[in-house]
Design an enzyme around this catalytic site. Sequence first.
Site, PDB file in Angstrom:
ATOM      1  N   SER A 101       0.912  -1.629   0.236  1.00 51.76           N
ATOM      2  CA  SER A 101       0.030  -0.097  -0.375  1.00 51.76           C
ATOM      3  C   SER A 101       0.518   1.048  -0.254  1.00 51.76           C
ATOM      4  O   SER A 101      -0.319   2.061  -0.267  1.00 51.76           O
ATOM      5  CB  SER A 101      -0.594   0.051   1.019  1.00 51.76           C
ATOM      6  OG  SER A 101      -1.955  -1.087   1.000  1.00 51.76           O
ATOM      7  N   TYR A 104      -4.812   5.019   7.732  1.00 52.60           N
ATOM      8  CA  TYR A 104      -5.989   3.991   8.043  1.00 52.60           C
ATOM      9  C   TYR A 104      -6.549   4.615   9.106  1.00 52.60           C
ATOM     10  O   TYR A 104      -7.155   5.631   9.728  1.00 52.60           O
ATOM     11  CB  TYR A 104      -6.172   2.495   8.145  1.00 52.60           C
ATOM     12  CG  TYR A 104      -5.316   2.696   6.304  1.00 52.60           C
ATOM     13  CD1 TYR A 104      -5.993   2.501   5.674  1.00 52.60           C
ATOM     14  CD2 TYR A 104      -4.247   1.810   6.965  1.00 52.60           C
ATOM     15  CE1 TYR A 104      -4.967   2.254   4.181  1.00 52.60           C
ATOM     16  CE2 TYR A 104      -3.593   1.030   5.393  1.00 52.60           C
ATOM     17  CZ  TYR A 104      -3.862   1.612   4.204  1.00 52.60           C
ATOM     18  OH  TYR A 104      -3.536   1.122   2.910  1.00 52.60           O
ATOM     19  N   TYR A 122      -3.306  -2.446  -9.478  1.00 51.21           N
ATOM     20  CA  TYR A 122      -3.564  -2.152  -8.812  1.00 51.21           C
ATOM     21  C   TYR A 122      -2.383  -3.545  -8.494  1.00 51.21           C
ATOM     22  O   TYR A 122      -2.095  -3.330  -7.463  1.00 51.21           O
ATOM     23  CB  TYR A 122      -4.535  -2.162  -7.904  1.00 51.21           C
ATOM     24  CG  TYR A 122      -4.889  -2.334  -7.451  1.00 51.21           C
ATOM     25  CD1 TYR A 122      -4.179  -1.179  -5.731  1.00 51.21           C
ATOM     26  CD2 TYR A 122      -5.849  -3.278  -5.923  1.00 51.21           C
ATOM     27  CE1 TYR A 122      -4.529  -1.615  -4.501  1.00 51.21           C
ATOM     28  CE2 TYR A 122      -5.199  -3.966  -4.719  1.00 51.21           C
ATOM     29  CZ  TYR A 122      -4.739  -2.826  -4.206  1.00 51.21           C
ATOM     30  OH  TYR A 122      -4.937  -2.490  -2.443  1.00 51.21           O
ATOM     31  N   VAL A 156       1.875  -3.581   4.371  1.00 50.59           N
ATOM     32  CA  VAL A 156       0.944  -5.372   4.813  1.00 50.59           C
ATOM     33  C   VAL A 156       2.364  -5.829   4.262  1.00 50.59           C
ATOM     34  O   VAL A 156       2.927  -6.606   5.033  1.00 50.59           O
ATOM     35  CB  VAL A 156       0.107  -5.555   4.362  1.00 50.59           C
ATOM     36  CG1 VAL A 156      -1.559  -4.330   5.019  1.00 50.59           C
ATOM     37  CG2 VAL A 156      -0.003  -6.323   3.040  1.00 50.59           C
ATOM     38  N   LYS A 168       0.537   3.821  -3.042  1.00 46.16           N
ATOM     39  CA  LYS A 168      -0.413   3.726  -3.431  1.00 46.16           C
ATOM     40  C   LYS A 168      -0.554   6.215  -3.366  1.00 46.16           C
ATOM     41  O   LYS A 168      -1.189   6.560  -4.412  1.00 46.16           O
ATOM     42  CB  LYS A 168      -1.945   4.230  -1.871  1.00 46.16           C
ATOM     43  CG  LYS A 168      -2.608   2.231  -1.918  1.00 46.16           C
ATOM     44  CD  LYS A 168      -3.224   2.424  -1.080  1.00 46.16           C
ATOM     45  CE  LYS A 168      -3.907   0.973  -0.884  1.00 46.16           C
ATOM     46  NZ  LYS A 168      -4.270   0.068   0.587  1.00 46.16           N
TER      47      LYS A 168
END
Length: 595
Positions: A64, A240, A188, A258, A67
Site C-alpha cells: 500500500s 487508516y 493495482y 502490509v 498508493k
Amino acid sequence: MRSPIADYLSHLYEDLLKVTSGTPYQGIPAMADADTSKFAIAMATVDGHIYTVGDAELEFSIQSISKPFSYGLALDDQGLAAVDAKIDVEPSGDAFNEISLARKTGRPANAMINAGAIATISMIKDGETSRFERILEMFSQCAGRELSLSETIYASEALTGHRNRALAYLLRSFNIIETDPTPALEDYFKACSVMVNTSDLAMMAASLANGGVHPSSGAKVMSAEAVQRVLSVMTTCGMYDDAGAWISAVGLPAKSGVGGGLIAVLPGQLGLAIYSPALDAHGSSVRGLATSERISKDMGLHFVRAARIGRSVIRDHYDITDVPSATRHTEDAVKLLAEYGKRAHILELAGDLLFAGTESMVREVSDLSADVELVILDLRRVDELDKIAIRMIQDLNNAMAAESRTLVLVQDQLFAPLEEVKFFSNRNDAVEWAETTLLLRHGTPDLMPQEVAISDFAALAPLAESDIRVLDAAMTESKVADDQIIRRVGQDFGGVYFILNGKVVTSTHEGDKPTRHATLSAGMTFGEIALGGEGDQTTRVTALGEVHLKVLTAEAIAQLETKNPSLALRFWKAIARDAYTRVEENLKDSNYPLR
C-alpha cells in the site's frame, strides 16, 4: 568521524530489535512466512544524503505504500478536479480493505484505502506506454533506481484478492471505473507487487519532501500541486483507522504497507522509511510505528515544529588561514600557521537550526579530513535553535572530544544549554584561540616569545646591528599597568612603540561600544600609523595586563632625521615595510567582515 546521527540510528535500531510482537500479513500466501527478525531504518535528506541501519538493502513488496505515488501520477494525468470527482479526500476511520464508499455516489472516501487506490489506478493514462509501465517508471524515478515486479507476489495477490475484485466491480457499478475493471485491478495488484528496499522507500519519501523532485537525480517526479494533495491525504488517511493516534504521536504524513514497510515525510526536510514485517492489528509494522514515534520525539520532527525548507544552513565554510586573527605573530609563527591553519575550520551558520539544518552541518563536520583538529561554529546569524539542534551539537561536541578534537561556538552571548561547549563572543577571539592552540601543539615556545629584545624585532630586521644599537640608545623605556590607556584617538604622532613584554589592544569606540581591531604582543610595534592621514592617532591603545615598552619618541625621531638622515631613512623604510605587511593581512580578512 562517524556522524552522531548515524550513531543515534544504530542505538535506536539495537534498542528496537527487542520488540518482537506482531505477525506477518496472512492475507497473501507469498508473504505469510516473512522473517520477522528482519529490520531496517533509512533516513534520506532533501539534499540526497541517506543514513541506513540494519537490512536496508533487503527487498520486499511495496504493497500500500504504492498508493500515494499512484495517486500523484493520477493527479498529474487528470488534474485535481477530475480526480476529486471520483475519489474523496476524507478519512474513512475504517481498515484499509473496507468498502468505505459514499452511499449515493459510490465515491471512495480517499485514495489510501483499497477502493480509492483501485479507482486511482483506473485514472492513470494507458496508451502507447502501458499504464503499469508508466507506474513502474514513476516508482523507479522516485527511488532513484530501476525497480521490478515480483511475479510471485503478483500471482499470490491475484489468487487471493477476492475482496479487491468485489470492490472493483462495485466501483464499476457506480461508474467510478467507467470500463471493464479487470485491467485496472490487475495493474493495482502489480503496483502493490513492485519490489523495493528500505533505502528505496526513504528516497521515495524524500522526493515527496523535496516538492516532487528526486533529491539526488533532480528528476521531476511529481508536480508541486500533486505533492501538496498527496501529503495532505497521507496526513489524514495514510494510517487508516490509526490515523488520529499516529498524527498526534508522530505528526508526519505517512503510509504503511502490509509488506512491512512504512514511510513518513517531513516536508522540506527528509523522508523516513522503516521495514519490519511483523504487523499490528491495523496492518502496520510494529517496529515501524515504534521507530517513527521515537525518531519524531527525539529529533523534534512533528510537523508543528517544521522549519523553513531544509536546505543547508551553512552560509560559508573556510579555514582560519582565510581570516587570521587581529593578533600579530612573529614571522616564524605566521609560517607555521600558514602550514597548519587548515587544521582549524570555521562554519558560518544562518537561519533555523532544526533537524534538517543541523543535520547538514553535522554531516559537513563529520566529513572533514581527519587532520582537522578544531572546528568553530559561528552561530550569530542563526534565528532559532531547536531542542534537537542543541542535542546534536552536544553529541557532535562529545564525538569530537572522543577523537581529541575540539568544537567551539561563536555566539553573541552564551546559550545556557550549550554551556559545556567552549564559547567566544566574536570570531576574532575564536580564531586567536585556534591560532594559539595550533602554535602550542605544532610549534616551539620561541614562536610566542614572552620577552623580545629590540635587536630581535621583525620590524627592524632589514637594519644592520649598528643601526639598531643607535636606535635603541635613543629610545625611552617604560612600564604600563593593566588597562591603562597608552594612546588615545586624535593625539598627535607620539613616536614608534616597541613591545618588549606583554600585550596591548587597539580599538575604536562608537558611544560606549568598543570595536577591537588588533592584539599586539612582544616583538610588535604600534604608533607609526598615526603618521598617515592627518598625522593623528586613529585608534585607542590599551594595556592588556602589565606591558613593558620602549619608545622612539617623535622628538627622538626628529633629532635622528637632523643628525643622521640616512639612518632615519633606513628606519622609516623598515617600519613602512612592516606596516605594509599588516595592511595586506587586514585586506585579506575583509572578505569575511563579520568579526
